[in-house]
Design a protein around this motif. Structure first.
Motif, mmCIF file in Angstrom:
data_model
loop_
_atom_site.group_PDB
_atom_site.id
_atom_site.type_symbol
_atom_site.label_atom_id
_atom_site.label_comp_id
_atom_site.label_asym_id
_atom_site.label_seq_id
_atom_site.Cartn_x
_atom_site.Cartn_y
_atom_site.Cartn_z
ATOM 1 N N VAL A 1 55.660 51.123 22.514
ATOM 2 C CA VAL A 1 54.615 50.188 22.912
ATOM 3 C C VAL A 1 53.665 50.003 21.732
ATOM 4 C CG1 VAL A 1 52.790 49.686 24.566
ATOM 5 C CG2 VAL A 1 54.818 50.985 25.290
ATOM 6 N N LEU A 2 53.511 48.756 21.297
ATOM 7 C CA LEU A 2 52.665 48.423 20.150
ATOM 8 C C LEU A 2 51.422 47.689 20.643
ATOM 9 C CD1 LEU A 2 55.695 48.669 19.062
ATOM 10 C CD2 LEU A 2 54.874 47.312 17.112
ATOM 11 N N ALA A 3 50.251 48.242 20.326
ATOM 12 C CA ALA A 3 48.979 47.636 20.713
ATOM 13 C C ALA A 3 48.117 47.457 19.469
ATOM 14 C CB ALA A 3 48.244 48.509 21.723
ATOM 15 N N PRO A 4 47.473 46.294 19.302
ATOM 16 C CA PRO A 4 46.584 46.106 18.143
ATOM 17 C C PRO A 4 45.500 47.186 18.112
ATOM 18 C CG PRO A 4 46.959 44.031 19.275
ATOM 19 C CD PRO A 4 47.529 45.094 20.159
ATOM 20 N N ARG A 5 45.274 47.762 16.935
ATOM 21 C CA ARG A 5 44.254 48.796 16.817
ATOM 22 C C ARG A 5 42.869 48.260 17.180
ATOM 23 N NH1 ARG A 5 45.919 53.401 14.212
ATOM 24 N NH2 ARG A 5 48.027 53.318 13.309
ATOM 25 N N SER A 6 42.698 46.948 17.002
ATOM 26 C CA SER A 6 41.399 46.346 17.304
ATOM 27 C C SER A 6 41.072 46.389 18.796
ATOM 28 C CB SER A 6 41.376 44.891 16.829
ATOM 29 O OG SER A 6 42.411 44.138 17.466
ATOM 30 N N MET A 7 42.072 46.635 19.670
ATOM 31 C CA MET A 7 41.845 46.689 21.115
ATOM 32 C C MET A 7 41.184 47.991 21.543
ATOM 33 S SD MET A 7 45.409 44.959 22.471
ATOM 34 C CE MET A 7 45.188 45.566 24.139
ATOM 35 N N GLY A 8 41.117 48.966 20.654
ATOM 36 C CA GLY A 8 40.447 50.226 20.982
ATOM 37 C C GLY A 8 41.312 51.428 20.717
ATOM 38 N N MET A 9 40.709 52.417 20.033
ATOM 39 C CA MET A 9 41.402 53.662 19.734
ATOM 40 C C MET A 9 40.570 54.831 20.256
ATOM 41 S SD MET A 9 44.192 52.862 18.094
ATOM 42 C CE MET A 9 44.665 54.433 17.381
ATOM 43 N N SER A 10 41.225 55.947 20.474
ATOM 44 C CA SER A 10 40.524 57.153 20.910
ATOM 45 C C SER A 10 39.598 57.640 19.801
ATOM 46 C CB SER A 10 41.533 58.244 21.285
ATOM 47 O OG SER A 10 42.318 58.600 20.151
ATOM 48 N N SER A 11 38.670 58.521 20.129
ATOM 49 C CA SER A 11 37.667 58.968 19.150
ATOM 50 C C SER A 11 38.301 59.660 17.953
ATOM 51 C CB SER A 11 36.675 59.911 19.845
ATOM 52 O OG SER A 11 37.358 61.020 20.410
ATOM 53 N N ASP A 12 39.444 60.325 18.165
ATOM 54 C CA ASP A 12 40.102 60.981 17.039
ATOM 55 C C ASP A 12 41.075 60.063 16.311
ATOM 56 O OD1 ASP A 12 42.111 60.766 18.892
ATOM 57 O OD2 ASP A 12 42.311 62.915 19.270
ATOM 58 N N GLY A 13 41.223 58.830 16.795
ATOM 59 C CA GLY A 13 42.065 57.858 16.122
ATOM 60 C C GLY A 13 43.557 58.072 16.309
ATOM 61 N N LEU A 14 43.943 58.966 17.246
ATOM 62 C CA LEU A 14 45.362 59.271 17.412
ATOM 63 C C LEU A 14 46.040 58.433 18.497
ATOM 64 C CD1 LEU A 14 45.276 63.179 17.175
ATOM 65 C CD2 LEU A 14 45.892 61.530 15.377
ATOM 66 N N TYR A 15 45.263 57.862 19.420
ATOM 67 C CA TYR A 15 45.859 57.196 20.567
ATOM 68 C C TYR A 15 45.234 55.824 20.771
ATOM 69 C CZ TYR A 15 47.032 62.069 21.427
ATOM 70 O OH TYR A 15 47.473 63.354 21.287
ATOM 71 N N SER A 16 46.050 54.921 21.324
ATOM 72 C CA SER A 16 45.557 53.608 21.716
ATOM 73 C C SER A 16 45.055 53.695 23.151
ATOM 74 C CB SER A 16 46.682 52.571 21.615
ATOM 75 O OG SER A 16 46.323 51.382 22.278
ATOM 76 N N VAL A 17 43.774 53.346 23.367
ATOM 77 C CA VAL A 17 43.191 53.420 24.701
ATOM 78 C C VAL A 17 43.894 52.475 25.680
ATOM 79 C CG1 VAL A 17 41.092 53.063 26.067
ATOM 80 C CG2 VAL A 17 40.966 54.220 23.848
ATOM 81 N N PRO A 18 44.120 51.201 25.331
ATOM 82 C CA PRO A 18 44.830 50.311 26.265
ATOM 83 C C PRO A 18 46.251 50.781 26.584
ATOM 84 C CG PRO A 18 43.724 49.033 24.574
ATOM 85 C CD PRO A 18 43.678 50.459 24.133
ATOM 86 N N THR A 19 46.962 51.311 25.586
ATOM 87 C CA THR A 19 48.318 51.795 25.828
ATOM 88 C C THR A 19 48.309 52.971 26.793
ATOM 89 O OG1 THR A 19 49.082 51.074 23.648
ATOM 90 C CG2 THR A 19 50.407 52.728 24.772
ATOM 91 N N ASP A 20 47.377 53.892 26.592
ATOM 92 C CA ASP A 20 47.295 55.030 27.504
ATOM 93 C C ASP A 20 46.943 54.593 28.922
ATOM 94 O OD1 ASP A 20 47.972 56.700 25.481
ATOM 95 O OD2 ASP A 20 46.059 57.762 25.359
ATOM 96 N N GLN A 21 46.096 53.598 29.049
ATOM 97 C CA GLN A 21 45.768 53.075 30.380
ATOM 98 C C GLN A 21 47.015 52.500 31.053
ATOM 99 O OE1 GLN A 21 42.661 50.237 29.560
ATOM 100 N NE2 GLN A 21 41.026 51.794 29.549
ATOM 101 N N LEU A 22 47.784 51.734 30.286
ATOM 102 C CA LEU A 22 49.017 51.144 30.819
ATOM 103 C C LEU A 22 50.001 52.229 31.225
ATOM 104 C CD1 LEU A 22 51.040 48.823 31.325
ATOM 105 C CD2 LEU A 22 51.611 48.927 28.876
ATOM 106 N N LEU A 23 50.220 53.224 30.351
ATOM 107 C CA LEU A 23 51.200 54.260 30.647
ATOM 108 C C LEU A 23 50.776 55.119 31.837
ATOM 109 C CD1 LEU A 23 52.242 55.445 27.064
ATOM 110 C CD2 LEU A 23 53.296 53.712 28.519
ATOM 111 N N ARG A 24 49.496 55.345 31.988
ATOM 112 C CA ARG A 24 49.035 56.135 33.138
ATOM 113 C C ARG A 24 49.321 55.408 34.450
ATOM 114 N NH1 ARG A 24 44.455 57.166 31.331
ATOM 115 N NH2 ARG A 24 44.867 59.288 30.623
ATOM 116 N N VAL A 25 49.031 54.098 34.483
ATOM 117 C CA VAL A 25 49.291 53.325 35.698
ATOM 118 C C VAL A 25 50.788 53.233 35.970
ATOM 119 C CG1 VAL A 25 49.113 51.030 36.735
ATOM 120 C CG2 VAL A 25 47.151 52.010 35.545
#
Length: 614
Positions: free
Chosen positions: A161-185
């Protein structure tokens, strides 16, 4: 709304970055790389530096299946090694289309037909490596799918899953916030069964809507058993899932196992289907101290809406232990899934053929090893209880209770006949008086439920089609084989070898108590190949005067006689390790027929032993 069409999006499909990825894929699968998944991940990160790339697995976060269910949009842009696959509809939904296969889909007069057709058969893409444009919750992603097989391993399916970094990253820069939201749902949705049953086959778990459909409508009303056996089984299984607090109160592990055993055709599979259906439809109230969060079918947590959370009890059906990695690996995967799905019912049908000597120790380690099996109810079935290892069959805390599905006695046979009579109450083609039930039950001692089902289906179809009604003499004289007369087979001689030999009626007797008749029996025993033999008479099938004109009863009598000539209640059971002295009881009714049934069992055993010797 999802789509699997391959309509091109030029800005994405023809981009240099995507073309580079496709070239990399071709290079990898030309034999230049060993770890294909890692190579694809590395190539994606190098090619799309402005995107965060998350690798996940189809088994836990299948975002494409989530889109196909209507919760997101997935548009296939490009693919390598893709196949367009036709999925036929069920026969009933295709009947109208078969009548007119060239009909115009858009014509008004076939609108109703085509709606059924569209809901039935379909086309879908089987993609080995492909790119999807993905939209969810007003956010856009790119998704690459990758399916491949490793040597000596089963198929592997990965998602990137590829998400633009501009959409939001975790504070440590390791994870995409939107991708994690999608995968959790998606993960929550995928962990929930949606009119499905988990089936383990070919080394993996898969959701089966087909099996779920096959058990729908199954109920205990369709299961004709001794009431004590039925009530005990239902209470045992349903009581387990509603008694977690009691298990904890007495510090007893919340796990259980039951075995359903007996001759084939006596209701084991039907009982399992009834359990699967009733556990799914009735659902279970969560205990106040449940740690797991109970979710409804939409994947949303409803535990805070004021209502007491409820959930269905899922069923996990084990079809086979055969995998590329071996059956030991399969056992580990099976119990790992069951622990994640608990509370659940884990089903091992034909347990004796699944848990062989090769996997016995691995199976026992999973059943009572170090890992907790809380909330798991194991249900095993077998036609050959003696073939099971004693460590499985005779050890409570593994399989705690055994329920015997014996041949139906007269009360059950009457109940089964009434079950069919109730089905035909509104049918005007068949005259089915209530008295027929008792008469047929008296004729069918030794019949399994499977044979009873065959008896009624054949007879009812014959009557409904207006088939011939055999008379008494015609019935008795029906040829049983080429050049033979069935009247000679009304009496049977059985020798020590178990071989059944027909003898002429003149040497047979009905009352073996008299001295004269005993002499006749002895004369019969002197025939060639008849050492220490006994004579068994086929049952008399007299139609009561008040039912003398009933066509159904005459057809039933004809079919009973036909089945008695060919039936073998233990042909399959004889292949198992039957314990010495173990009988399959039916301790009432016609004694002569009971003797005949036991002799048929002996014949089947002798035939099986002869085959083994060969």
């Amino acid at each position: 709304m999802s789509s699997t069409t391959s309509t091109p999006v030029p800005s994405l499909a023809s981009s240099p970055s995507h073309q580079k990825i496709m070239s990399t894929y071709k290079f990898i699968f030309s034999g230049h790389e060993k770890n294909t998944s890692h190579s694809i991940l590395t190539a994606l990160r190098e090619t799309y530096p402005d995107y965060h790339v998350t690798r996940t697995d189809f088994g836990s976060c299948d975002v494409i299946a989530y889109a196909n269910a209507g919760h997101a949009e997935a548009l296939l842009i490009d693919a390598i090694n893709s196949e367009r696959e036709y999925i036929p509809a069920s026969p009933m939904s295709m009947l109208d289309f078969i009548d007119d296969p060239d009909s115009d889909y858009d014509s008004d007069d076939t609108a109703e037909k085509n709606s059924r057709h569209r809901d039935g058969d379909k086309l879908r893409d089987k993609v080995s490596f492909g790119l999807y444009a993905y939209k969810w919750n007003n956010m856009s992603f790119m998704v690459y799918t990758h399916k491949f097989a490793k040597r000596f391993e089963g198929p592997t399916k990965k998602l990137y899953v590829l998400a633009p970094r501009s959409m939001g990253m975790s504070s440590d820069g390791l994870y995409s916030v939107p991708t994690d939201q999608l995968l959790r749902v998606v993960g929550r949705w995928q962990a929930t069964l949606h009119d499905e049953i988990y089936v383990f086959d070919d080394g993996m778990w898969a959701k089966s809507k087909e099996l779920w459909r096959s058990v729908q409508g199954s109920s205990w009303a369709d299961v004709i058993l001794d009431p004590r056996t039925k009530d005990a089984l239902v209470e045992d299984v349903h009581g387990f899932f509603t008694s977690r607090d009691l298990y904890e109160e007495f510090s007893v592990p919340w796990k259980r196992g039951v075995i359903l055993h007996g001759l084939p055709g006596n209701g084991k599979t039907l009982s399992i289907k009834a359990l699967m259906c009733t556990l799914y439809t009735s659902s279970m109230t969560a205990q106040d101290n449940e740690e797991d969060s109970f979710k409804h079918d939409d994947g949303e947590d409803n535990s805070s809406n004021g209502a007491k959370p409820r959930r269905h009890v899922p069923s996990l059906y084990v079809k086979s232990l055969q995998t590329c990695q071996g059956p030991q690996y399969a056992v580990r995967i099976i119990f790992s899934k069951a622990r994640k799905m608990a509370p659940c019912m884990l089903i091992f049908e034909d347990l004796d053929s699944l848990v062989t000597e090769k996997v016995r120790s691995y199976f026992l380690n999973e059943v009572d090893g170090l890992e907790s099996n809380n909330g798991i109810l194991m249900v095993g079935s077998t036609n050959h209880l003696g073939a099971l290892d004693p460590a499985i069959a005779n050890r409570p805390s593994r399989f705690d209770r055994k329920y015997h599905f014996a041949l139906p006695q007269k009360a059950e046979r009457v109940a089964y006949a009434k079950y069919w009579r109730a089905k035909l109450e509104r049918n005007g083609k068949v005259d089915f008086p209530e008295k027929v039930c008792d008469v047929v039950a008296s004729w069918t001692s030794g019949f399994s439920f499977a044979y009873l089902k065959e008896l009624f289906i054949t007879a009812l179809l014959t009557v409904a089609r207006g088939g011939p009604c055999p008379g008494e003499e015609e019935d008795k004289e029906q040829p049983d084989g080429e050049g033979s007369d069935s009247s000679e087979k009304n009496f049977i001689v059985v020798g020590e070898s178990g071989k059944i030999t027909p003898i002429p009626e003149k040497v047979a007797v009905e009352d073996k108590s008299s001295e004269k008749d005993q002499k006749t029996v002895e004369d019969a025993a002197k025939q060639p190949g008849a050492k220490k033999e006994s004579v068994v008479k086929m049952p008399e099938m007299v139609i009561p005067d008040e039912l003398d004109d009933n066509v159904l009863l005459k057809v039933l009598r004809h079919q009973v006689r036909a089945l008695l000539r060919e039936m073998d209640n233990s042909k399959t059971a004889s292949k198992g390790k039957k314990k010495k002295g173990e009988d399959y009881e039916d301790d009432e009714d016609n004694a002569e027929v009971q003797m005949m049934r036991q002799l048929l069992i002996r014949q089947a055993q002798a035939e099986a032993e002869a085959c083994n010797d060969c």
